[in-house]
Design an enzyme around this catalytic site. Structure first.
Site, PDB file in Angstrom:
ATOM      1  N   GLY A 715       0.787  -1.231   0.000  1.00  0.00           N
ATOM      2  CA  GLY A 715       0.000   0.000   0.000  1.00  0.00           C
ATOM      3  C   GLY A 715       0.818   1.279   0.000  1.00  0.00           C
ATOM      4  N   GLU A 716       1.998   1.243   0.559  1.00  0.00           N
ATOM      5  CA  GLU A 716       2.740   2.483   0.756  1.00  0.00           C
ATOM      6  C   GLU A 716       4.027   2.568  -0.042  1.00  0.00           C
ATOM      7  OE1 GLU A 716       1.979   3.742   5.192  1.00  0.00           O
ATOM      8  OE2 GLU A 716       1.745   1.595   5.013  1.00  0.00           O
TER       9      GLU A 716
HETATM   10 MO1  MOS Z   1      -1.287   3.989   7.174  1.00  0.00          MO
HETATM   11  S1  MOS Z   1      -0.292   5.783   7.152  1.00  0.00           S
HETATM   12  O1  MOS Z   1      -0.616   3.088   8.414  1.00  0.00           O
HETATM   13  O2  MOS Z   1      -2.914   3.973   7.025  1.00  0.00           O
END
Ligand code: MOS
Length: 754
Positions: A715-716
C-alpha cells in the site's frame, strides 16, 4: 537466504485461487451507489451535529453567543466547555499505542485553527450549520507559532509510535573521516493534509450503556477499547460498523475530538447524532503530515562506496502533543554505508497534531535521500543506477540481518530495462522532445518495512459446501474484501465464489489494524489459519468414520481441494465437504485462529518490500512547468495474492509520489496559522490529466521468513522512491537540483538560459 533454514514449510500452493487477478467484490456495489458509507446512515430520530471551529491558532475563546445559536429554529443543544458532560478518560492523557491528546471542549484554550470550540446539534444539518455560524466567537488572541522562526525546537524522546529518535550504526565520525568525497544537501517538504474522498463521519447511537458507531475506521478492535475508556463502558458494548471507507491513509486509525463530541451529544440528548466534517474542518483535528526540513550528508570513498550517511530531520508537531514523522529513518534500511546516523528534532507549532499519512517518514525521507544519492553519484561522475547497484545493501545495514536484496537487484534490472535507462545521457539538459521541451530521466529506490499486527479470524463450513469467513478488518479501498477472501478460499480448498466474506464490524474476531501496509498479511494469515483449522476439524470427522473413504488416512494426511477432502497419496480417494458434514449430521463446522508474527524470526531477519522507480519529466523551457510524463516502477513484495489489486496499490502510491513531488502543499498564513488552501480546488492533488502512462512490474519473490504465507505489504511502497525519481528527472532535464517539495516553477526558473 537458504530455504532449508526457513522455519516454515514451503508455502506456495499451485493451482490456487491466490494469485488470480479477481475484480473487487465491492466494485459493483460502489459504482452503483449501493455501498453504504457511514454518512449514509439515518437511524430513527437522528440529530445533526456541526462543530464550530476556531479561526485563531492560539489563545482563548472569551465568548460564544449560545443564546443566538439556541434561538435558531431546529437547534436542540449547544455544547461548550460550560456544559460539556464529563468523560471517563482525561482527553489530555494519551492512550497507547495510537491514542493522541484530543480537543473535546475541556476548556476555552485554542491550540490550533479548526479546533472544535462548540458543537451545535439540531433537527437538520442546515439548522446546525446556521446555529454554529451564530455563535460568533470572540477570542483572546496570542501570536501564532507557525514556522522555524518562532516555533519551539526540541529533541523528542521517540518518533513515530515509540521508535528511537536517534539511531547510529557504526561510527559516523570515522565514516566521514574515511570519505574522499562528501556531499551535503538540504531539503524542505510541505505539510500535507488528509484529503480522503470520504471526510471523517460518524453516526453515534446509544442504547443504555451500549454504543453503536457507524464510521470509517482503520482499527476496529483497538478503537472500541478507546471509546470504551472515554465513555466508561465495556469495550464489548461498543459496536463499530465500518463496511466501506472512502480512503483512510492513516487518518482513520486515530480517535479524534469531533467524534467524541458527537458521541457525547448522543448520550446527552438520548438520540442518535450524526457528525460529518466539512473538508475545511479536516485541516486540523484529524492528523496530517508535518512539514520537514532535512539535512543529509553523505561520504563516499574513492570508488564511490558509501562510508557515512547522516540524515537529520526537523519536523513539525503540535504545541500540546507529539507525532514525529520518522523521516530520517528512511536512510536506515537501504544503502550499505559503513556508518549511519538518523536523528530527529521536533518543532512545536500552533497546529493540530500531525499523524500517520501514507508512508509516514518513508515518503519525505526517501525523497531527500534519493536526491542526495544522485548528487553523490554525480560527484563521482557515475550513472545514478550504477551508483545504487554499487551501494545498495545486501543485508540490513548495521544489523547484518538478511533481507531481500536479491529481489531489489531484480527490481533495478527489470525497471531499468523496461524504462530504457541504458539510453540515458549522463549529464543534464541533453534531451528534448519534438516540441522543444526539456526531457529528463531520474530514478529512486523504493523500500517499505513489513508490518504485522496480531489478528483473529473465523471460518465456518456450511452443510451446502459453501463457507463463511469472518474477520474484523477493514477495506479502505485497497481491495481487502477480495484479497482476503482469496486467501481464505485457498485455505479451505474452495472457489472464492463459494466463500462469503464478512468484515468491517468490531464484533467479529479482531482483524487487526488496516494500516502500515500490513492488513493483507495480518488478517490474511488469521483467515488462512482459521481455514486450516476448519479443514483439520472436517478431516477428523471424516477420518474417524468407517464409512468415509478417508477412514484411517490420518498418517498420510488429507488435502482440501475443490470442495473435497482427498488422501494426500491418492486424489481419487476422498469425498466432498457436503458429504462429510451430512454424515456427521452437522449444519456447520467452525474453525478459528489467532495469528501473529513469530518474534524469533522477526528478530533474526530484516523484513522489507523493495522496489525501484524510474521517472521521465518534461519541462517547458520558457514557463518551467514540470510534468511527469512516464513512470515505471518495479516492486518485489513477496507473494502476490491479487495482481490486479496490487498493481492498483502501486499506482496509487506512485500517483501520490507525483502529488508530493509536484503538487501537494498546505499553505499556511504565517500571521494567523490558517491553512489558506483548505479545499480541493486549491489544495492540489493529481487528477487524471496529471497522471502519465504508468507501469508497475511485479517482481516475483518467495520470502519464506516474513510470515507463513510469504505476503508483504504493497500500500505504501509506491510512494517511496517515486518522489526522488521525479526530482532527479527534473535535475536531468534542467540541471537544477531540487531543494524543496513540491517543486515550484520559481525554483527551476533562475538557471534557465534557453
Ligand atoms: Mo497507514 S499511514 O498506516 O494507514
Amino acid at each position: 537466504m537458504s530455504e532449508t533454514a526457513s522455519p516454515f514449510r514451503r508455502h506456495l500452493r499451485h493451482g490456487s485461487t491466490s494469485g488470480q487477478p479477481l475484480t473487487r467484490r465491492d466494485g459493483v456495489l460502489k459504482v452503483t451507489g449501493r455501498a453504504q458509507y457511514a454518512g449514509d446512515t439515518h437511524p430513527e430520530g437522528l440529530l445533526y451535529a456541526v462543530t464550530a471551529v476556531s479561526r485563531i491558532a492560539r489563545g482563548r475563546v472569551i465568548s460564544l453567543d449560545v443564546t443566538a445559536a439556541k434561538a435558531q429554529p431546529g437547534v436542540v443543544e449547544v455544547l461548550t466547555p460550560a456544559n460539556r458532560p464529563p468523560l471517563s478518560h482525561d482527553p489530555n492523557e494519551k492512550m497507547p499505542p495510537f491514542g493522541f491528546r484530543v480537543e473535546v471542549l475541556q476548556n476555552d484554550t485554542v491550540r490550533y485553527v479548526n479546533q472544535p470550540i462548540a458543537l451545535v446539534v439540531a433537527e437538520t444539518l442546515e439548522a446546525a450549520t446556521e446555529g454554529a455560524a451564530l455563535l460568533k466567537p470572540q477570542y483572546y488572541v496570542e501570536a501564532a507559532r507557525t514556522g522555524p522562526a518562532n516555533g519551539g525546537r526540541y529533541k523528542p524522546s521517540a518518533v513515530d509510535i515509540g521508535e528511537p529518535a536517534r539511531t547510529e550504526r557504526g561510527n559516523i565520525e570515522a565514516g566521514f573521516a574515511a570519505a574522499s568525497h562528501i556531499v551535503e544537501a538540504e531539503f524542505a517538504t510541505s505539510a500535507q493534509y488528509h484529503n480522503a474522498m470520504e471526510p471523517h463521519a460518524i453516526v453515534a447511537k446509544w442504547d443504555g450503556d451500549s454504543l453503536t458507531l457507524d464510521m470509517p475506521n482503520q482499527a476496529l478492535a483497538l478503537s472500541t477499547r478507546y471509546y470504551a475508556a472515554y465513555f466508561g463502558i465495556l469495550a464489548e458494548n461498543v459496536l463499530i460498523r465500518s463496511p466501506f471507507l472512502g480512503g483512510g491513509f492513516g487518518s482513520k486509525v486515530m480517535i479524534n475530538g469531533p467524534q467524541i463530541l458527537a458521541i457525547l451529544a448522543a448520550r446527552m440528548l438520548h438520540r442518535p447524532v450524526k457528525l460529518v466534517l466539512t473538508r475545511a474542518q479536516m485541516y486540523g483535528p484529524v492528523g496530517h503530515r508535518g512539514a520537514s526540513w532535512q539535512k543529509l550528508r553523505v561520504g563516499t570513498d574513492g570508488n564511490g562506496k558509501l562510508t557515512a550517511l547522516h540524515h537529520h530531520t526537523l519536523v513539525t508537531t503540535s504545541s500540546f502533543d507529539e507525532f514525529i514523522e520518522p523521516t530520517s529513518d528512511a536512510s536506515l534500511p537501504l544503502y550499505a554505508s559503513t556508518a549511519l546516523l538518523a536523528e530527529h528534532e521536533g518543532l512545536r507549532l500552533d497546529i493540530g497534531t500531525p499523524g500517520p499519512m501514507r508512508a509516514p517518514g518513508a515518503a519525505p525521507g526517501s525523497a531527500a535521500l534519493e536526491v542526495t544519492m544522485d548528487e553523490a553519484a554525480q560527484a563521482h561522475g557515475m550513472d545514478p543506477l550504477a551508483f545504487r547497484l554499487l551501494n545498495y545493501a545486501e543485508t540490513e545495514p548495521g544489523t547484518g540481518r538478511p533481507f531481500s536484496s536479491k529481489a531489489l537487484r531484480e527490481c533495478y534490472a527489470a525497471g531499468a530495462e523496461r524504462f530504457g535507462w541504458s539510453k540515458r545521457p549522463l549529464g543534464p539538459r541533453q534531451m528534448r522532445d519534438e516540441n522543444g521541451f526539456l526531457v529528463g530521466w531520474g530514478m529512486g529506490t523504493a523500500v517499505f518495512h513489513c508490518s504485522h499486527f496480531p489478528a483473529q479470524a473465523r471460518a465456518t463450513l456450511r452443510a451446502d459446501g459453501t463457507a463463511l469467513v469472518e474477520t474484523g478488518g477493514v477495506d479502505m479501498g485497497q481491495g481487502a474484501w477480495t484479497a482476503l477472501a482469496q486467501i481464505a478460499a485457498e485455505a479451505l480448498g474452495l472457489n472464492p465464489d463459494q466463500v462469503e466474506f464478512s468484515s468491517g464490524r468490531s464484533n467479529l474476531p479482531d482483524g487487526g489494524v488496516a494500516g502500515a501496509s500490513g492488513h493483507t498479511a495480518s488478517a490474511g494469515l488469521a483467515l488462512h489459519n482459521a481455514g486450516e483449522d476448519a479443514i483439520a476439524r472436517l478431516a477428523e470427522l471424516a477420518m474417524g468414520h468407517p464409512d468415509s473413504p478417508l477412514f484411517g488416512a490420518g498418517n498420510v494426511g488429507v488435502v482440501a481441494q475443490d470442495g473435497r477432502l482427498h488422501r494426500r497419496d491418492n486424489k481419487e480417494r476422498g469425498e466432498s465437504f457436503v458429504q462429510i458434514l451430512a454424515r456427521a449430521g452437522r449444519t456447520e463446522l467452525v474453525g478459528t485462529a489467532k495469528a501473529a508474527r513469530d518474534p524469533d524470526v522477526a528478530a533474526s531477519h530484516a523484513m522489507y518490500a523493495h522496489g525501484a522507480v524510474f521517472a521521465e519529466v518534461k519541462v517547458d523551457p520558457e514557463l518551467c512547468q514540470v510534468r511527469a510524463t512516464r513512470l515505471v516502477g518495479a516492486f518485489a513484495a513477496g507473494r502476490i495474492i491479487n495482481p490486479r489489486l496490487v498493481r492498483s496499490q502501486y499506482f496509487g502510491g506512485m500517483i501520490w509520489g507525483i502529488s508530493f513531488a509536484l503538487q501537494e502543499e498546505a499553505v499556511m498564513d504565517p500571521r494567523t496559522g490558517r491553512i489558506m488552501n483548505a479545499d480541493l480546488a486549491e489544495y492540489h492533488v493529481p487528477v487524471n490529466a496529471d497522471v502519465p502512462p504508468m507501469e508497475a512490474i511485479l517482481i516475483p519473490e518467495d520470502d519464506l521468513y516474513v510470515n507463513q504465507l510469504g505476503i508483504k505489504g504493497v500500500g505504501e511502497i509506491g510512494l517511496t522512491g517515486t518522489v526522488g525519481a521525479i526530482a532527479n528527472a527534473v535535475w536531468h532535464a534542467t540541471g537544477v537540483r531540487v531543494r524543496r517539495f513540491p517543486i515550484r516553477i520559481e525554483d527551476i526558473m533562475p538557471s534557465q538560459s534557453v
